[in-house]
Design a protein around this motif. Structure first.
Motif, PDB file in Angstrom:
ATOM      1  N   ALA A  99     -54.145 -26.783   1.944  1.00 22.76           N
ATOM      2  CA  ALA A  99     -54.443 -27.899   1.046  1.00 22.76           C
ATOM      3  C   ALA A  99     -53.153 -28.597   0.642  1.00 22.76           C
ATOM      4  O   ALA A  99     -52.064 -28.028   0.731  1.00 22.76           O
ATOM      5  N   GLY A 100     -53.298 -29.833   0.159  1.00 24.25           N
ATOM      6  CA  GLY A 100     -52.133 -30.575  -0.318  1.00 24.25           C
ATOM      7  C   GLY A 100     -52.554 -31.865  -0.986  1.00 24.25           C
ATOM      8  O   GLY A 100     -53.666 -32.372  -0.761  1.00 24.25           O
ATOM      9  N   PHE A 101     -51.681 -32.406  -1.825  1.00 22.09           N
ATOM     10  CA  PHE A 101     -51.993 -33.611  -2.577  1.00 22.09           C
ATOM     11  C   PHE A 101     -51.828 -34.868  -1.723  1.00 22.09           C
ATOM     12  O   PHE A 101     -50.941 -34.951  -0.867  1.00 22.09           O
ATOM     13  N   VAL A 102     -52.691 -35.842  -1.998  1.00 21.61           N
ATOM     14  CA  VAL A 102     -52.623 -37.132  -1.331  1.00 21.61           C
ATOM     15  C   VAL A 102     -51.447 -37.918  -1.891  1.00 21.61           C
ATOM     16  O   VAL A 102     -51.263 -37.999  -3.105  1.00 21.61           O
ATOM     17  N   PRO A 155     -60.209 -28.457 -12.136  1.00 17.17           N
ATOM     18  CA  PRO A 155     -59.470 -28.793 -13.367  1.00 17.17           C
ATOM     19  C   PRO A 155     -58.263 -27.909 -13.639  1.00 17.17           C
ATOM     20  O   PRO A 155     -58.107 -27.368 -14.724  1.00 17.17           O
ATOM     21  N   PHE A 156     -57.396 -27.769 -12.628  1.00 21.48           N
ATOM     22  CA  PHE A 156     -56.195 -26.937 -12.767  1.00 21.48           C
ATOM     23  C   PHE A 156     -54.952 -27.727 -12.328  1.00 21.48           C
ATOM     24  O   PHE A 156     -54.334 -27.392 -11.323  1.00 21.48           O
ATOM     25  N   PRO A 157     -54.509 -28.770 -13.036  1.00 21.97           N
ATOM     26  CA  PRO A 157     -55.068 -29.150 -14.342  1.00 21.97           C
ATOM     27  C   PRO A 157     -56.160 -30.219 -14.281  1.00 21.97           C
ATOM     28  O   PRO A 157     -57.023 -30.269 -15.134  1.00 21.97           O
ATOM     29  N   ARG A 158     -56.121 -31.121 -13.262  1.00 23.75           N
ATOM     30  CA  ARG A 158     -57.110 -32.215 -13.247  1.00 23.75           C
ATOM     31  C   ARG A 158     -57.219 -32.802 -11.843  1.00 23.75           C
ATOM     32  O   ARG A 158     -57.049 -34.004 -11.628  1.00 23.75           O
ATOM     33  N   SER A 159     -57.464 -31.964 -10.871  1.00 25.91           N
ATOM     34  CA  SER A 159     -57.511 -32.396  -9.479  1.00 25.91           C
ATOM     35  C   SER A 159     -58.939 -32.637  -9.003  1.00 25.91           C
ATOM     36  O   SER A 159     -59.905 -32.202  -9.636  1.00 25.91           O
ATOM     37  N   LEU A 160     -59.037 -33.323  -7.875  1.00 31.86           N
ATOM     38  CA  LEU A 160     -60.286 -33.466  -7.150  1.00 31.86           C
ATOM     39  C   LEU A 160     -60.020 -33.003  -5.730  1.00 31.86           C
ATOM     40  O   LEU A 160     -59.194 -33.575  -5.020  1.00 31.86           O
ATOM     41  N   MET A 161     -60.693 -31.921  -5.317  1.00 35.34           N
ATOM     42  CA  MET A 161     -60.499 -31.368  -3.986  1.00 35.34           C
ATOM     43  C   MET A 161     -61.469 -32.030  -3.017  1.00 35.34           C
ATOM     44  O   MET A 161     -62.683 -32.040  -3.234  1.00 35.34           O
ATOM     45  N   LEU A 162     -60.926 -32.578  -1.938  1.00 31.09           N
ATOM     46  CA  LEU A 162     -61.710 -33.272  -0.925  1.00 31.09           C
ATOM     47  C   LEU A 162     -61.689 -32.431   0.344  1.00 31.09           C
ATOM     48  O   LEU A 162     -60.635 -32.237   0.954  1.00 31.09           O
ATOM     49  N   PRO A 204     -70.817 -27.132  -3.597  1.00 32.12           N
ATOM     50  CA  PRO A 204     -69.792 -26.294  -4.229  1.00 32.12           C
ATOM     51  C   PRO A 204     -70.095 -26.054  -5.698  1.00 32.12           C
ATOM     52  O   PRO A 204     -70.638 -26.928  -6.391  1.00 32.12           O
ATOM     53  N   LEU A 205     -69.743 -24.876  -6.175  1.00 36.98           N
ATOM     54  CA  LEU A 205     -70.124 -24.437  -7.520  1.00 36.98           C
ATOM     55  C   LEU A 205     -69.751 -25.437  -8.601  1.00 36.98           C
ATOM     56  O   LEU A 205     -70.556 -25.765  -9.478  1.00 36.98           O
ATOM     57  N   LEU A 206     -68.520 -25.944  -8.584  1.00 37.91           N
ATOM     58  CA  LEU A 206     -68.068 -26.834  -9.650  1.00 37.91           C
ATOM     59  C   LEU A 206     -68.520 -28.275  -9.458  1.00 37.91           C
ATOM     60  O   LEU A 206     -68.184 -29.149 -10.262  1.00 37.91           O
ATOM     61  N   SER A 207     -69.286 -28.537  -8.391  1.00 38.15           N
ATOM     62  CA  SER A 207     -69.792 -29.888  -8.155  1.00 38.15           C
ATOM     63  C   SER A 207     -71.234 -30.053  -8.596  1.00 38.15           C
ATOM     64  O   SER A 207     -71.805 -31.131  -8.479  1.00 38.15           O
ATOM     65  N   ARG A 208     -71.836 -29.000  -9.136  1.00 36.48           N
ATOM     66  CA  ARG A 208     -73.256 -29.035  -9.489  1.00 36.48           C
ATOM     67  C   ARG A 208     -73.437 -29.629 -10.888  1.00 36.48           C
ATOM     68  O   ARG A 208     -73.544 -28.930 -11.885  1.00 36.48           O
ATOM     69  N   SER A 209     -73.465 -30.941 -10.947  1.00 38.00           N
ATOM     70  CA  SER A 209     -73.517 -31.655 -12.220  1.00 38.00           C
ATOM     71  C   SER A 209     -74.956 -31.780 -12.716  1.00 38.00           C
ATOM     72  O   SER A 209     -75.824 -32.299 -12.023  1.00 38.00           O
ATOM     73  N   VAL A 210     -75.203 -31.281 -13.921  1.00 37.57           N
ATOM     74  CA  VAL A 210     -76.539 -31.374 -14.525  1.00 37.57           C
ATOM     75  C   VAL A 210     -76.494 -32.045 -15.891  1.00 37.57           C
ATOM     76  O   VAL A 210     -77.531 -32.304 -16.497  1.00 37.57           O
ATOM     77  N   LEU A 211     -75.309 -32.335 -16.377  1.00 39.35           N
ATOM     78  CA  LEU A 211     -75.142 -32.913 -17.710  1.00 39.35           C
ATOM     79  C   LEU A 211     -75.281 -34.430 -17.651  1.00 39.35           C
ATOM     80  O   LEU A 211     -74.748 -35.084 -16.754  1.00 39.35           O
ATOM     81  N   ASP A 212     -76.003 -35.001 -18.619  1.00 41.20           N
ATOM     82  CA  ASP A 212     -76.076 -36.452 -18.764  1.00 41.20           C
ATOM     83  C   ASP A 212     -74.786 -36.910 -19.444  1.00 41.20           C
ATOM     84  O   ASP A 212     -74.574 -36.651 -20.631  1.00 41.20           O
ATOM     85  N   ARG A 213     -73.925 -37.584 -18.708  1.00 41.79           N
ATOM     86  CA  ARG A 213     -72.627 -37.990 -19.259  1.00 41.79           C
ATOM     87  C   ARG A 213     -72.741 -39.128 -20.264  1.00 41.79           C
ATOM     88  O   ARG A 213     -71.799 -39.388 -21.006  1.00 41.79           O
ATOM     89  N   ALA A 214     -73.852 -39.808 -20.281  1.00 45.13           N
ATOM     90  CA  ALA A 214     -74.154 -40.838 -21.294  1.00 45.13           C
ATOM     91  C   ALA A 214     -72.989 -41.807 -21.493  1.00 45.13           C
ATOM     92  O   ALA A 214     -72.548 -42.050 -22.615  1.00 45.13           O
ATOM     93  N   ALA A 262     -56.625 -34.239  -3.839  1.00 46.49           N
ATOM     94  CA  ALA A 262     -55.981 -33.324  -2.898  1.00 46.49           C
ATOM     95  C   ALA A 262     -56.962 -33.008  -1.773  1.00 46.49           C
ATOM     96  O   ALA A 262     -58.170 -32.908  -2.006  1.00 46.49           O
ATOM     97  N   VAL A 263     -56.449 -32.870  -0.566  1.00 42.21           N
ATOM     98  CA  VAL A 263     -57.303 -32.490   0.562  1.00 42.21           C
ATOM     99  C   VAL A 263     -57.220 -30.986   0.771  1.00 42.21           C
ATOM    100  O   VAL A 263     -56.195 -30.348   0.487  1.00 42.21           O
ATOM    101  N   ILE A 264     -58.305 -30.398   1.238  1.00 44.45           N
ATOM    102  CA  ILE A 264     -58.328 -28.999   1.638  1.00 44.45           C
ATOM    103  C   ILE A 264     -59.053 -28.957   2.975  1.00 44.45           C
ATOM    104  O   ILE A 264     -60.130 -29.558   3.120  1.00 44.45           O
ATOM    105  N   CYS A 265     -58.480 -28.290   3.957  1.00 45.95           N
ATOM    106  CA  CYS A 265     -58.988 -28.426   5.320  1.00 45.95           C
ATOM    107  C   CYS A 265     -59.142 -27.080   6.018  1.00 45.95           C
ATOM    108  O   CYS A 265     -58.234 -26.236   5.980  1.00 45.95           O
ATOM    109  N   LEU A 266     -60.296 -26.904   6.647  1.00 50.43           N
ATOM    110  CA  LEU A 266     -60.519 -25.759   7.516  1.00 50.43           C
ATOM    111  C   LEU A 266     -60.147 -26.166   8.929  1.00 50.43           C
ATOM    112  O   LEU A 266     -60.756 -27.070   9.510  1.00 50.43           O
TER     113      LEU A 266
END
Length: 300
Positions: free
Chosen positions: A189-192, A226-233, A11-21, A160-164
């Motif tokens: 979708a819905g929050f856990v 980040p709307f505002p700070r969720s993690l979609m599973l 997924p587009l927003l999961s493509r982490s390339v930054l060194d979080r250090a 939050a879960v999102i399901c097909l």
């Protein structure tokens, strides 16, 4: 046709390339030394930022202050330089937001914006300790807040879960919320909830939103949102298309079963953007994990 499937891409927003250090977040001296050459991302209260000549606008951090500002958050290191972000209510220039950019995002831009927005959104509402109301200050480059008596809190993430939902064959269930355009449909979708597993959340949310009993629940992947700070599973599950649809929680305006051919046609059109408003079926843009999930199912 096989009932199971996997994501055909990250997924587009999961493509982490930054060194979080993480190792230097608590090292004030390292942060201070890096600040001299650091780059700064400014984001306003509406989540807008400057984007010019096809690139995210970053400016020298020293233009904000001579040393690391307590209002700024440390995102990580890229190209040998520290990257920070700050909330700027007076931001001016050519502004855009994360949703509007959609497929125009490169991996670094997506990584920076996702982390910055989630952190800044948390700080906006975390100035006082939830237990006793005492004030807290930002520490560790913005990755925690500490009260005067030493109580430490860390950035909050809302899962939050999102399901097909599909029928195990050639049909998928897509739904529309009341506030969406008439032809825009997406996944459910819905929050856990507290004390709830992800699988039970999928079962509960699907039953609450459309009245379906789902089975064969499988995990697909995740994406920060980040709307505002969720993690979609992301999940997939099978349901009986003959079971009546019941919209008991009031969030869903309508839902329908669509064939794989109809979904492929909609994917070929594009997304929900204005130039496609005449399409019969619109699907979420590439910024959402929903798009990746639907594309992966449609490709079977």
């Amino acid at each position: 046709m096989a009932s199971g499937f996997q994501l055909n891409g990250v997924p587009l927003l999961s493509r982490s390339v930054l060194d979080r250090a993480e190792e230097i977040r608590a090292d004030e001296q390292s942060l201070k030394e890096g600040w001299a050459e650091a780059e700064l991302l400014r984001i306003n209260k509406r989540g807008q930022f400057r984007f010019d000549d096809g690139a995210l606008v970053l400016e020298p951090a020293v233009e904000l202050s001579a040393e690391p500002s307590p209002a700024a958050v440390f995102l990580g290191i890229h190209g040998g330089k520290q990257v920070w972000a700050v909330r700027d209510a007076e931001l001016q220039g050519t502004l855009t937001d994360l949703r509007a950019m959609a497929g125009g995002l490169d991996d670094l831009t997506a990584d920076l914006l996702t982390s910055a927005m989630a952190l800044l959104n948390w700080h906006d509402k975390a100035g006082f300790n939830a237990a006793d109301g005492t004030a807290s200050v930002s520490t560790k480059g913005g990755w925690s807040r500490v009260t005067e008596n030493g109580h430490e809190e860390f950035p909050r993430i809302d899962p939050a879960v999102i399901c097909l939902i599909h029928d195990g064959g050639d049909r998928v269930l897509l739904a529309r919320q009341h506030t969406w355009p008439k032809t825009l449909f997406s996944l459910l979708a819905g929050f856990v909830e507290a004390g709830e597993s992800l699988e039970r959340c999928v079962e509960r949310e699907m039953r609450e939103e459309v009245g379906l009993d789902v089975r064969d629940i499988s995990y697909l992947g995740s994406q920060p949102w980040p709307f505002p700070r969720s993690l979609m599973l992301g999940f997939a599950a099978i349901a009986d298309p003959d079971q009546p649809l019941i919209f008991s929680d009031g969030e869903i305006a309508e839902a329908h079963w669509f064939t794989r051919a109809e979904v492929r046609e909609a994917l070929a059109v594009g997304d929900w953007s204005a130039q496609n408003q005449g399409a019969r079926l619109l699907l979420p843009g590439s910024i959402s994990i929903a798009r990746t999930i639907v594309e992966s199912w449609a490709a079977l």
